[in-house]
Write a protein that holds these residues in place. Structure first.
Motif: not given
Length: 64
Positions: A34-42, A44-56
């Motif tokens: 569970i801890r590893d999965t939560l870390w992976e989700v975090q 991925l969330r950071r990557e999505v935010v970075a990709l959205r910034r790059e797209l903008d």
């Protein structure tokens, strides 16, 4: 219950225990998963935010 365990041969008890242990996950392993999965989700969330910034940023460059 103890009487039943004494009647069942040791090899059979060991084989059953190994099979049960192989089928079920320990609580510590489950919590680690569970801890590893939560870390992976975090991450991925950071990557999505970075990709959205790059797209903008790219959209802004295209608009100019």
């Amino acid at each position: 219950m103890r009487f039943v365990l004494r009647v069942v041969p040791r090899r059979l008890r060991r084989a059953v225990r190994v099979r049960i242990d192989a089928r079920y996950v320990t609580k510590a392993d489950h919590l680690r998963d569970i801890r590893d999965t939560l870390w992976e989700v975090q991450m991925l969330r950071r990557e999505v935010v970075a990709l959205r910034r790059e797209l903008d940023r790219l959209r802004d460059l295209k608009a100019v």
